[in-house]
Design a protein around this motif. Structure first.
Motif, short mmCIF file in Angstrom:
data_model
loop_
_atom_site.label_atom_id
_atom_site.label_comp_id
_atom_site.label_asym_id
_atom_site.label_seq_id
_atom_site.Cartn_x
_atom_site.Cartn_y
_atom_site.Cartn_z
N GLY A 189 10.59 5.16 -2.01
CA GLY A 189 10.65 6.07 -3.15
C GLY A 189 9.32 6.31 -3.83
N TYR A 190 8.23 5.71 -3.35
CA TYR A 190 6.91 5.95 -3.94
C TYR A 190 6.43 7.34 -3.51
N PRO A 191 5.69 8.05 -4.38
CA PRO A 191 5.25 9.42 -4.05
C PRO A 191 4.25 9.50 -2.90
N GLY A 192 3.45 8.45 -2.69
CA GLY A 192 2.43 8.50 -1.64
C GLY A 192 1.83 7.13 -1.40
N SER A 193 0.95 7.05 -0.41
CA SER A 193 0.37 5.76 -0.05
C SER A 193 -0.50 5.20 -1.17
N ALA A 194 -1.13 6.08 -1.97
CA ALA A 194 -1.94 5.59 -3.08
C ALA A 194 -1.07 4.83 -4.09
N ASP A 195 0.15 5.32 -4.30
CA ASP A 195 1.08 4.67 -5.23
C ASP A 195 1.58 3.34 -4.66
N ILE A 196 1.82 3.32 -3.35
CA ILE A 196 2.23 2.06 -2.71
C ILE A 196 1.10 1.04 -2.79
N SER A 197 -0.13 1.51 -2.63
CA SER A 197 -1.28 0.61 -2.68
C SER A 197 -1.36 -0.08 -4.05
N LEU A 198 -1.15 0.69 -5.11
CA LEU A 198 -1.17 0.10 -6.45
C LEU A 198 -0.03 -0.90 -6.62
N ALA A 199 1.14 -0.56 -6.09
CA ALA A 199 2.29 -1.47 -6.16
C ALA A 199 1.99 -2.77 -5.42
N MET A 200 1.30 -2.66 -4.29
CA MET A 200 0.93 -3.83 -3.50
C MET A 200 -0.04 -4.71 -4.29
N GLU A 201 -1.02 -4.09 -4.93
CA GLU A 201 -1.99 -4.86 -5.71
C GLU A 201 -1.34 -5.52 -6.91
N ARG A 202 -0.29 -4.89 -7.45
CA ARG A 202 0.43 -5.47 -8.59
C ARG A 202 1.43 -6.54 -8.16
N GLY A 203 1.68 -6.66 -6.87
CA GLY A 203 2.63 -7.66 -6.39
C GLY A 203 4.06 -7.18 -6.33
N GLU A 204 4.30 -5.87 -6.52
CA GLU A 204 5.66 -5.35 -6.43
C GLU A 204 6.17 -5.38 -4.99
N VAL A 205 5.27 -5.15 -4.05
CA VAL A 205 5.59 -5.24 -2.63
C VAL A 205 4.52 -6.08 -1.95
N ASP A 206 4.83 -6.58 -0.76
CA ASP A 206 3.84 -7.36 -0.02
C ASP A 206 2.75 -6.47 0.59
N GLY A 207 3.16 -5.28 1.02
CA GLY A 207 2.21 -4.40 1.67
C GLY A 207 2.90 -3.13 2.13
N LEU A 208 2.33 -2.52 3.15
CA LEU A 208 2.95 -1.32 3.71
C LEU A 208 2.62 -1.18 5.18
N CYS A 209 3.54 -0.58 5.88
CA CYS A 209 3.33 -0.17 7.27
C CYS A 209 3.11 1.34 7.27
N GLY A 210 2.55 1.85 8.36
CA GLY A 210 2.40 3.30 8.46
C GLY A 210 1.18 3.85 7.79
N ILE A 211 0.27 3.00 7.30
CA ILE A 211 -0.97 3.50 6.74
C ILE A 211 -2.01 3.57 7.85
N SER A 212 -2.85 4.59 7.83
CA SER A 212 -3.85 4.78 8.87
C SER A 212 -5.04 3.86 8.63
N TYR A 213 -5.56 3.33 9.72
CA TYR A 213 -6.76 2.50 9.59
C TYR A 213 -7.92 3.33 9.06
N SER A 214 -7.97 4.62 9.40
CA SER A 214 -9.03 5.48 8.88
C SER A 214 -8.92 5.65 7.37
N THR A 215 -7.69 5.67 6.84
CA THR A 215 -7.49 5.76 5.39
C THR A 215 -8.04 4.53 4.70
N ILE A 216 -7.77 3.37 5.28
CA ILE A 216 -8.28 2.13 4.70
C ILE A 216 -9.80 2.16 4.65
N ARG A 217 -10.41 2.56 5.77
CA ARG A 217 -11.87 2.54 5.85
C ARG A 217 -12.52 3.55 4.92
#
Length: 345
Positions: A189-217
């Motif tokens: 239900g998150y709007p995008g990967s940027a929102d999931i990333s913030l949730a991950m940093e806050r500890g709401e989720v452990d992480g995410l699948c389906g993110i591109s390695y190029s996006t991380i870099r």
């Protein structure tokens, strides 16, 4: 008589060539006249801040210079339903005059094949401009998560952030769970990967699948540099040499049938940053957009900006994307049926 006939044939050929050239010039002038002082909207099926958004904004800065008439290209975010909202807008609602282009999840062209509810479009009928690059999808976890490796995913619950049914994070989290038996709990239900990333940093989720390695870099270089995340597994049609020690999804499959399913599931990584215009764009404008996309991929200024931002550029032309889709859509139904089940469609 023969001399007269030959002379007239030559004259006719010359006239035909001249007429053809005139038609080509007229079409070019028509395209230029149409686009002059026009604005093209590039619809981005994600919220601002993620990898797709960044690729689209960089493309928007340079592609207009390669379109006759040099129109301005304006980014327009349209997140929702794992980018199905943007895909259906582009397919059914957006003007078909060449003033709208867009991008959506790399998985979205497969959605009709996977029978995703609401995916009422024919992926091959889009006016395909191409893809900026191929990519490798990964699952990752934040450094504070107890899940730090592929093996840990089978011992400890892994809460994965998602965007909606049919989106990359949901598809690949479900695939990892069903194909391999990992203890994945999808929190969607998150709007995008940027929102999931913030949730991950806050500890709401452990992480995410389906993110591109190029996006991380490109958008989160500190994650890798400072070891803030754990890369758990990688998925593509071939391993990424930049991740030599990360398990490769296809190699982890135990049977040839499952390997085939994974190849279908991961085929979209070959067209990782897709761009389309709606179906039915007039042929001369469609060709101008496709040509402009191809030329932008070779533009020194575009390439320099992409390099500065850490964006990969390994393009696929529009006709090559269509060829890939034809191959995937020719997959036997028994394989597709199991693929749908494992990907959660």
């Amino acid at each position: 008589m023969l001399h007269w006939l030959g002379r007239n044939i030559a004259i006719a050929a010359l006239c035909a060539t001249t007429l053809s050239a005139a038609v080509s010039v007229a079409r070019a002038q028509d395209v230029e006249s149409f686009y002059k002082r026009k604005t093209i909207n590039v619809v981005i099926g994600f919220s601002p801040g993620g990898g797709y958004d960044l690729y689209a904004r960089v493309l928007a800065r340079f592609m207009g210079q390669h379109i006759p008439g040099k129109p301005t290209i304006v980014p327009q975010n349209m997140p929702g339903a794992g980018t199905l909202r943007a895909a259906m807008y582009l397919y059914s609602i957006a003007p078909k005059d060449g003033t709208v282009i867009g991008t959506f999840s790399r998985s979205m062209p497969m959605a009709p094949l996977m029978k995703l509810p609401g995916a009422n479009f024919d992926a091959m009928k889009f006016t395909w401009l191409g893809s900026i690059t191929k990519d490798t999808v990964v699952c990752l976890s934040w450094n504070t998560s107890p899940v730090k490796s592929w093996d840990d995913m089978f011992k400890t619950e892994y809460k994965a952030g998602g965007e909606g049914k049919g989106s990359d994070p949901d598809v690949y989290a479900t695939l990892i769970k069903k194909a391999f038996g990992a203890k994945v709990k999808l929190v969607t239900g998150y709007p995008g990967s940027a929102d999931i990333s913030l949730a991950m940093e806050r500890g709401e989720v452990d992480g995410l699948c389906g993110i591109s390695y190029s996006t991380i870099r490109s958008t989160h270089p500190a994650w890798i540099r400072d070891k803030q995340v754990n890369i758990l597994v990688q998925g593509a049609l071939e391993p990424d040499p930049l991740m030599p020690n990360v398990p490769f999804m296809i190699d982890l499959a135990k049977t040839e049938q499952k390997k085939q399913i994974l190849r279908v599931s991961l085929a979209s990584q070959a067209m990782a940053r897709p761009f389309v215009a709606p179906p039915g764009v007039p042929a001369d404008r469609a060709q101008a957009l496709q040509k402009a996309f191809d030329e932008t991929m070779k533009d020194p200024d575009f390439l320099a900006e992409a390099k500065k931002l850490g964006l990969d550029v390994n393009p696929m032309a529009g006709h090559q994307v269509v060829d890939l889709l034809k191959q995937v859509y020719a997959t036997p139904e028994d394989v597709l049926k199991e693929t749908r089940e494992l990907m959660g469609y």
